[in-house]
Design a protein around this motif. Structure first.
Motif, PDB file in Angstrom:
ATOM      1  N   ASP A  90      18.396  35.732  49.373  1.00 53.96           N
ATOM      2  CA  ASP A  90      18.525  35.134  50.320  1.00 53.96           C
ATOM      3  C   ASP A  90      20.058  34.358  50.666  1.00 53.96           C
ATOM      4  N   ARG A  91      20.799  34.975  49.843  1.00 53.04           N
ATOM      5  CA  ARG A  91      22.357  34.130  49.716  1.00 53.04           C
ATOM      6  C   ARG A  91      22.663  35.350  49.908  1.00 53.04           C
ATOM      7  N   PHE A  92      24.153  35.728  50.915  1.00 55.51           N
ATOM      8  CA  PHE A  92      25.076  36.383  51.661  1.00 55.51           C
ATOM      9  C   PHE A  92      26.267  35.856  51.819  1.00 55.51           C
ATOM     10  N   ALA A  93      27.024  36.570  50.538  1.00 52.72           N
ATOM     11  CA  ALA A  93      28.654  36.254  50.860  1.00 52.72           C
ATOM     12  C   ALA A  93      29.648  37.240  51.425  1.00 52.72           C
ATOM     13  N   PHE A  94      30.425  36.821  52.642  1.00 54.84           N
ATOM     14  CA  PHE A  94      31.523  37.365  53.436  1.00 54.84           C
ATOM     15  C   PHE A  94      32.185  37.304  53.061  1.00 54.84           C
ATOM     16  N   ASP A  95      32.658  38.685  52.954  1.00 54.92           N
ATOM     17  CA  ASP A  95      34.304  38.826  52.334  1.00 54.92           C
ATOM     18  C   ASP A  95      35.018  38.711  53.049  1.00 54.92           C
ATOM     19  N   ILE A  96      36.500  37.501  53.361  1.00 53.12           N
ATOM     20  CA  ILE A  96      37.589  38.064  54.129  1.00 53.12           C
ATOM     21  C   ILE A  96      38.296  37.766  53.366  1.00 53.12           C
ATOM     22  N   GLU A  97      39.256  38.914  54.020  1.00 45.58           N
ATOM     23  CA  GLU A  97      41.026  39.231  53.980  1.00 45.58           C
ATOM     24  C   GLU A  97      41.560  37.627  54.373  1.00 45.58           C
ATOM     25  N   VAL A  98      42.471  37.095  53.416  1.00 48.59           N
ATOM     26  CA  VAL A  98      43.506  36.221  54.116  1.00 48.59           C
ATOM     27  C   VAL A  98      44.755  37.104  53.808  1.00 48.59           C
ATOM     28  N   VAL A  99      46.325  37.311  54.641  1.00 41.78           N
ATOM     29  CA  VAL A  99      46.833  38.046  54.954  1.00 41.78           C
ATOM     30  C   VAL A  99      48.004  37.190  54.739  1.00 41.78           C
ATOM     31  N   LYS A 100      49.124  36.653  54.100  1.00 44.19           N
ATOM     32  CA  LYS A 100      50.661  36.392  55.162  1.00 44.19           C
ATOM     33  C   LYS A 100      51.403  36.381  53.662  1.00 44.19           C
ATOM     34  N   GLU A 101      52.449  36.923  54.716  1.00 43.55           N
ATOM     35  CA  GLU A 101      54.461  37.268  53.483  1.00 43.55           C
ATOM     36  C   GLU A 101      53.774  38.909  53.117  1.00 43.55           C
ATOM     37  N   GLY A 102      52.883  39.570  53.692  1.00 43.34           N
ATOM     38  CA  GLY A 102      52.697  40.569  52.362  1.00 43.34           C
ATOM     39  C   GLY A 102      51.737  39.926  51.397  1.00 43.34           C
ATOM     40  N   ILE A 103      50.831  39.374  51.308  1.00 47.97           N
ATOM     41  CA  ILE A 103      50.625  39.216  49.859  1.00 47.97           C
ATOM     42  C   ILE A 103      48.928  38.871  50.108  1.00 47.97           C
ATOM     43  N   ARG A 104      47.889  39.695  49.648  1.00 49.65           N
ATOM     44  CA  ARG A 104      47.115  39.773  49.992  1.00 49.65           C
ATOM     45  C   ARG A 104      45.731  38.761  49.651  1.00 49.65           C
ATOM     46  N   ARG A 105      45.145  37.460  49.931  1.00 51.38           N
ATOM     47  CA  ARG A 105      43.860  37.355  48.975  1.00 51.38           C
ATOM     48  C   ARG A 105      42.788  37.820  49.769  1.00 51.38           C
ATOM     49  N   THR A 106      41.307  37.254  49.164  1.00 47.65           N
ATOM     50  CA  THR A 106      40.653  37.230  49.596  1.00 47.65           C
ATOM     51  C   THR A 106      39.547  35.752  49.407  1.00 47.65           C
ATOM     52  N   VAL A 107      39.436  35.532  50.391  1.00 47.04           N
ATOM     53  CA  VAL A 107      37.995  34.369  50.188  1.00 47.04           C
ATOM     54  C   VAL A 107      36.463  35.190  50.687  1.00 47.04           C
ATOM     55  N   ALA A 108      35.248  34.657  49.861  1.00 47.48           N
ATOM     56  CA  ALA A 108      34.255  34.670  50.057  1.00 47.48           C
ATOM     57  C   ALA A 108      33.038  33.159  49.981  1.00 47.48           C
ATOM     58  N   PRO A 109      33.393  32.886  51.769  1.00 46.75           N
ATOM     59  CA  PRO A 109      32.760  31.916  52.095  1.00 46.75           C
ATOM     60  C   PRO A 109      30.882  32.656  51.998  1.00 46.75           C
TER      61      PRO A 109
END
Lengths: 129, 786
Positions: B564-583
């Motif tokens: 019952d736990r789900f991670a939501f993948d989110i891409e965060v981009v700034k100045e061409g650098i891509r990072r991910t967060v997963a609340p």
């Protein structure tokens, strides 16, 4: 020496006043919807979620709304500034903190009160046998 | 005999031997006899050993999943990984008291040796053993080894022969045929606690709580020995140790709240947080006032009062958060532990206050009166004001947290204070404290010349103003906040300046300056991350980039972490650098828990908290359960449940197992329009079949009603219920929408300052412990030489 005593006393008095004023100001009183409608201060209303009526979540503005019945059985639409509170479905009663805006109660906070732990435990123990 | 019964008996033994140790030590003090003291040592060691043994048994029972014990059933389960399983030891009331007592007893073993070297053993240890015995008394009254069939006798106790096929049972009394079943699985650990913080944070906090008893024991010992001065040198290393550990625990708790619990910040003025802050503030205040007593002999009584309060507020805090007295005014759900904790904790507060303050009062007259010789511009006065402000802060926090008690006494109805209260009262004090923590370091003892003071203030003030100007570049704020920022920066630079001077003279003495630097950095971090944060609530449609807070954010989909736990993948981009967060979100039976995720940059955190997830398109469907004659609103009209149609002929058919039909009559009321609607359920051999009914509303849109089930009540017909679902018409706007994740994103500028400040503060404390321990050692050596 005397000057120090006076300064010390003045600091204490100012401190006490600061504390007392803020304590009174920030204590949000419990009342029913009728009283909350009359006052301009922030109020706390205790009541029950009316399960039969619509609940909605406005994702765009992040507002969660439901209908709540206070102790005098008056039903008012409550609009919470935020998402559905934890344990909302389980709660036997809810407390909304906020103010009236028109005929809606705009809450900044909704606390949920869950049924006392021990009632549920006898059931839980049977389930895990 | 069952292992738990042995454990319970060992706890009782520990209690009795701790009590005996207290008594023997007291006799040792009265009669000045080493024989009593050696008895007492035996008693104390027996108590410690017993407590360690019973804790080991308790841990063994937890690891082997012995759900015959209520506590273990209540807090653990077989699916927990080992580290979390171990942490269920202190997940509940009885276990956390055990941990507290255990750490208290272990610290006492070191304290005993220390006190013996300082010629303080009988007095310090008699008080300390008494404290330990009271902690153990809680465990005697509320036994952690309680059996589950004693907690739920109605459900679990059985008589007669044991039916075949049951393996999880215990025969309690063979002669009476009495036996009990017990669970094979536990209720599990609260999901909120299921992370690594649970493993580390409570342990540190309880070591901190335990060490807060040491200054109290020393203060009472000083009063017993009529030693009003040198006790502070003996006690100070422990006060500093306690402040360091408890302070670390508090901040770790804050980091837990920030990083995992998703409070959005690290401090929520929650009763649990506040209650550990209050003793910490008193302890820190006492560290400062003892400095003056060392120098000039003043503040004798103040130092006693503050050291006594340090421990008494630990007890009071425990009372507030553990007795259930705050009831439902707190966000934390406090389980009502029953009357015993309430009265025992109140009794403890009363007893230890009576001992401490009673003794203080009776010795008051004979205490040395030291005339005040310092002027307004002296380090003594700055220390006095600073300690005064710290104590006021502790009082304000304690009073705010006690608001439900105060209001229920005064008005008969409990209500908590808003967070605003803590901010309004503590902000002015915070300004004063940070200013004094800088100024005090620049002042001389007894008296400073105004000219030299102003000269030494020049750079700190200028640099403080510069820092405030930098903060102002981020935006305007309330004047009080700006003042707080200036004072924090002033303190930072003043302590850097003074600390550097001290370091060149004697590096061992630099602890105080470093601790102040840590606090100042933390305060600057509080201001930037809490007051200059940027927040936005963003609706993220799957795979559609959205601009927010200067970042391009895109939700790319979710994945299941477990059932019952789900991670939501989110891409965060700034100045061409891509990072991910997963609340992530945890959808349990009882609630939805939301866990944030963050990207830690050097100069800020990008913090993402999930709010809700809206499923993709399709018409909305809603189910409702209604009592007879009840009415509910659906879209623009009302539905009333009239009755079942469940006639005698069909009841006969039902009994014979033939097909039968149940009708549910609803009435739709829209404006003046009334229209009956009948939902059908036909029971056939292949199972029930439902026929939907459609209502076309005034706006020509149609709503489909389907019966889900009926819940008849044979005793009271008016309590019969029906459950049905309503399918809403397709919303042309909604169809196009795909799955949407709503998040709250925020930027917390310079939050790393808080963590850097914390580490600096801990280093400062650690250096001070070393310095003060050496000082105590020197004093002890001096005494030994005569």
């Amino acid at each position: 020496m005397k000057v120090k005593v006076v300064v010390g006393l003045a600091v204490v008095v100012v401190g006490i006043i600061l504390g007392a004023v803020n304590f009174i100001e920030s204590n949000v009183e419990y009342m029913d919807f009728a009283a909350a409608e009359r006052t301009s201060k922030k109020a706390q209303v205790k009541g029950e979620w009316v399960r039969e009526q619509e609940i909605a979540f406005d994702a765009e503005h992040v507002k969660f709304s439901f209908y709540m019945k206070d102790d005098n059985n008056r039903v008012v639409k409550v609009v919470l500034d935020g998402a559905k509170p934890n344990n909302f479905e389980l709660a036997e009663s809810v407390v909304a903190k906020g103010r009236f805006v028109g005929d809606e109660f705009h809450a900044t906070d909704v606390l949920t009160k869950c049924p006392s732990k021990y009632e549920g435990d006898a059931e839980a123990v049977k389930k895990t046998l | 005999m069952l292992l738990g019964q042995i454990g319970g008996m060992i706890v009782k033994l520990a209690f009795l031997s701790a009590l005996a140790a207290a008594f023997f030590y007291y006799r040792g003090h009265k009669e000045n006899s080493t024989r009593w003291v050696s008895f007492a040592r035996g008693g104390y060691h027996l108590a410690t050993l017993s407590l360690m043994t019973s804790s080991a048994i308790f841990l063994y029972l937890i690891i082997t999943h012995q759900f015959q014990y209520t506590y273990i059933w209540n807090y653990s389960s077989t699916d927990l990984p080992l580290s979390l399983l171990l942490s269920t030891f202190y997940a509940g009331q009885e276990g956390s008291f055990t941990l507290w007592a255990l750490y208290t007893s272990i610290i006492g073993v070191f304290l005993m040796q220390y006190a013996s070297k300082n010629d303080y053993e009988p007095e310090v240890m008699s008080v300390y053993s008494l404290i330990l015995s009271f902690l153990l008394l809680m465990l005697v009254i509320k036994n952690p080894f309680a059996f589950i069939w004693d907690s739920f006798p109605n459900d679990l106790l059985q008589t007669g022969p044991v039916p075949a096929g049951i393996s999880n049972f215990v025969i309690l009394d063979a002669a009476k045929n009495l036996w009990a079943r017990y669970p094979v699985e536990g209720k599990g650990l609260n999901p909120l606690l299921q992370n690594y913080w649970m493993v580390i944070h409570p342990q540190i906090l309880f070591i901190g709580f335990s060490s807060m008893a040491v200054p109290y024991a020393h203060a009472v010992a000083g009063l017993m020995k009529r030693d009003y001065n040198s006790w502070i040198r003996v006690a100070t290393p422990w006060s500093v140790f306690g402040s360091m550990v408890l302070g670390t625990g508090i901040i770790l708790g804050g980091y837990w709240a920030y990083e995992t619990l998703g409070w959005g910040g690290f401090w929520g003025w929650d009763p649990v947080e506040n209650s550990s802050l209050v003793p910490w503030l008193f302890c820190v205040a006492s560290i400062h006032t003892t400095l003056t007593q060392r120098k000039s002999g003043a503040f004798v009584k103040t130092n006693f009062v503050l050291s006594l309060l340090t421990f008494i507020t630990v007890l009071y805090s425990t009372f507030l958060t553990r007795s259930g007295v705050l009831g439902d005014t707190s966000v934390h759900s406090f389980v009502d532990p029953g009357n015993w904790v309430y009265w025992l904790l109140l009794g403890c507060i009363a007893l230890f206050s009576a001992i401490g303050f009673g003794l203080l009062f009776s010795r008051m007259k004979e205490m040395p009166k030291v005339p005040v010789e310092h002027s307004f511009i002296s380090r003594e006065f700055a220390l006095f004001l600073g300690a005064f402000a710290l104590s006021f802060m502790a009082l304000f926090v304690a009073i705010g947290t006690s608001s439900p008690i105060i209001t229920s006494l005064l008005k008969g109805k409990a209500s908590a204070v808003e967070i605003m209260y803590y901010v309004q009262t503590n902000l002015p004090l915070g300004i004063g404290i940070t200013f004094l923590s800088g100024l005090g370091q620049l002042l001389w003892w007894r008296h400073s010349k105004t000219g030299s003071l102003l000269k030494s203030m020049l750079w700190p003030v200028l640099l403080g103003l510069g820092t405030t100007a930098l903060i102002l570049l981020m935006g305007w704020e309330e004047i009080e906040i700006l003042l707080f920022a200036f004072c924090s920066a002033f303190s930072l630079f003043a302590n850097l300046q003074v600390g550097y001077g001290i370091y060149r003279g004697n590096p061992k003495f630099v602890g105080g300056s470093i601790a102040h630097i840590g606090i100042a950095i933390m305060c600057l971090g509080f201001i930037t991350s809490e007051r200059y944060d940027d927040k936005a609530t963003v609706s993220l449609e799957r795979n559609k980039p959205v601009e927010a807070l200067g970042y391009t954010i895109m939700y790319t989909g979710y994945r299941a972490l477990d059932r019952d736990r789900f991670a939501f993948d989110i891409e965060v981009v700034k100045e061409g650098i891509r990072r991910t967060v997963a609340p992530s979100m945890h959808f349990s039976e009882q609630s939805t828990l939301r866990h944030p995720d963050l990207i830690n940059f050097i100069n800020k955190d990008f913090y993402v908290s999930p709010v809700s997830v809206e499923q993709a398109g399709g018409p909305r469907e809603e189910s409702m359960t209604m009592l007879k004659d009840a009415e509910a609103q659906v879209a623009g009209f009302n539905v009333r449940f009239i009755d079942f149609d469940f006639n005698a002929f069909e009841r006969g058919a039902m009994l014979e197992g033939k097909n039968f039909v149940i009708n549910v009559h609803l009435l739709i009321l829209e404006g003046k329009r009334k229209q009956p609607l009948t939902l059908k359920m036909m029971n056939t051999e292949s199972g029930p079949e439902f026929t939907a009914a459609t209502y076309v509303a005034a706006d020509q849109r149609s709503y489909e009603f389907t019966l889900v089930r009926i819940i008849p009540d044979r005793e009271d017909k008016s309590q019969s219920k029906v459950e049905f679902s309503v399918k809403y018409p397709e919303d042309p706007a909604a169809i196009k929408k795909s799955e949407t994740l709503v998040v709250e994103a925020s930027i917390k500028p310079m939050i790393n300052l808080v963590w850097v400040g914390t580490v600096t503060l801990i280093v400062g404390f650690a250096l001070t412990i070393i310095r003060r321990a050496e000082e105590a050692k020197l004093q002890a050596e001096k005494w030994r030489k005569g």
